[in-house]
Scaffold this active site. Sequence first.
Site, short mmCIF file in Angstrom:
data_model
loop_
_atom_site.label_atom_id
_atom_site.label_comp_id
_atom_site.label_asym_id
_atom_site.label_seq_id
_atom_site.Cartn_x
_atom_site.Cartn_y
_atom_site.Cartn_z
N ASP A 191 53.97 26.03 41.22
CA ASP A 191 52.69 26.15 41.91
C ASP A 191 51.58 25.79 40.94
OD1 ASP A 191 50.91 26.57 43.95
OD2 ASP A 191 51.11 28.72 43.99
N ARG A 244 43.92 19.55 42.17
CA ARG A 244 43.41 20.87 41.78
C ARG A 244 43.11 20.93 40.28
NH1 ARG A 244 46.86 25.29 45.39
NH2 ARG A 244 46.66 24.20 47.38
#
Length: 522
Positions: A191, A244
């Site tokens: 993640d 991100r």
Amino acid sequence: MRRPVALRLQAALGTLALAAAAGVVLTMPDTASAAVGGATGYATQNGGTTGGAGGQTVRATTGTAIHEALCGRAGSSTPIVIEVEGTINHGNTSKVSGDSCNTAADKIELKQVSNITIVGVGNGAVFDQLGIHIRESSNIVIQNVTVRNVKKSGSPTSNGGDAIGMESDVRNVWVDHTTLEASGGESEGYDGLFDMKDNTQYVTLSYSTLRNSGRGGLIGSSESDRSNGYVTFHHNLYENIDSRAPLLRGGIAHMYNNHYKSLNESGINSRAGAKAKVDNNYFEDSKDVLGTFYTDQAGTWQVSGNIYDNVTWSEPGEDNNPAGPDPQSNTTVSIPYSFTLDDASCVPSVVSATAGANKGLKVSDGSCTPQSPDPTDPTDPDPTDPDPTDPTDPDPTDPPSGTNLSLGAGSDGSSKASGTSYGNVRDGDLGTYWSPAGTTGSISVKWSSATTVAKINVREAAGSEGTVGSYRVVDHDTGAVLASGSGAGVIGFSPVSLEKITFEITGASGTPRIAEFETYAG
């Protein structure tokens, strides 16, 4: 939503040996080694971020020892500096309980605590497949460590797949000179590398390397999670990241003097009303490095002094609003702290020399020249540490002197195995022993009146030497942890008057066999 892109670590990383290390927590002088240079950016606000400065310093080489150090404090806010060396992984990390901690076995848990520094020393600290989780905590410093290959799916899993994750009312965290890396994206089980959510504020990430991951990190877990912000990112390297870098939902973030290289899908993603101040960064060989992506809820940015080197931009669409090809400011952001900018042209060289763990904690003063840290570098020997060659310095592992106070005393414990007796640990006979039923348990020595103890000697039976792993020595009268670490033998601590002392075995490589639990006044 974006399509996950599988990434691979560089070949060099794949050749690193995964060394299993035993854990030791040594009580050091009360003068703690503060993090070098002090916090920067938003971590200086809201009262500042000092970590465990001014508290006790301990050394840990396992995750269990880190948790024991947290649990051994007088209270959950007692300052502590934990110096870490070696490889921390699932095999040497267990849950430890106590009034000053709230730990877990599958991560390094900083939960409901404050005033803590974790700093890599010596040959380096590697958290391998084991994440660091900060929850309901404040005033935390993490410095000079590597966290790698933390998974949310597959095996083993840790921390929701985040290398460093912060959530639930977190305040004032400074993460400095770290290396955060994965071996792919979400489809490979990973993640984010650096995530903040659910009311996390006043955070700085500085001089760190984030690489080989599908997701660099986020601020806010959803479009409605807008209680986060006041985050500074400076002098970091983002390399081979899908997206991100970071994702910002609401709040304010300041990005300056970072080197972004090979951002494969998108970079700084300001959305849901967020404001990003983007100063003197170097973007290289990347796509859509700034804008609002994958949502129709826009964010804004203020840009100045950035260099865009071989950056490509997508066409605007319903869910995409790239800032380029000619990024212009669409908001203004007021920064409350002072900072000095390196020219963007030298950012790749400065960041290469300073960012990441084991770089000597070098920094930049805005002159485009890396600067060495001051002599208080916590990776160097502390001048207040005892000189190992000085015969006047007491060694807590020196053979104890005087009378073995356990002889004639009482004893009890837990998890007594069949055929053994608690009394076997205080009969002076190395041929008899006590064992717990499994690998953990506790054995005590008790007196009818208060007795002063400053050193113990835990002797393992013949053939079982080295079985004892992690331990705690506890004042049973008060619950205070007198010492913690790994391995049997001589253990010293500050003299204490008590009626019952307990040796707790919290980890072992097999079934321990304790022949003698000796106690001494000095």
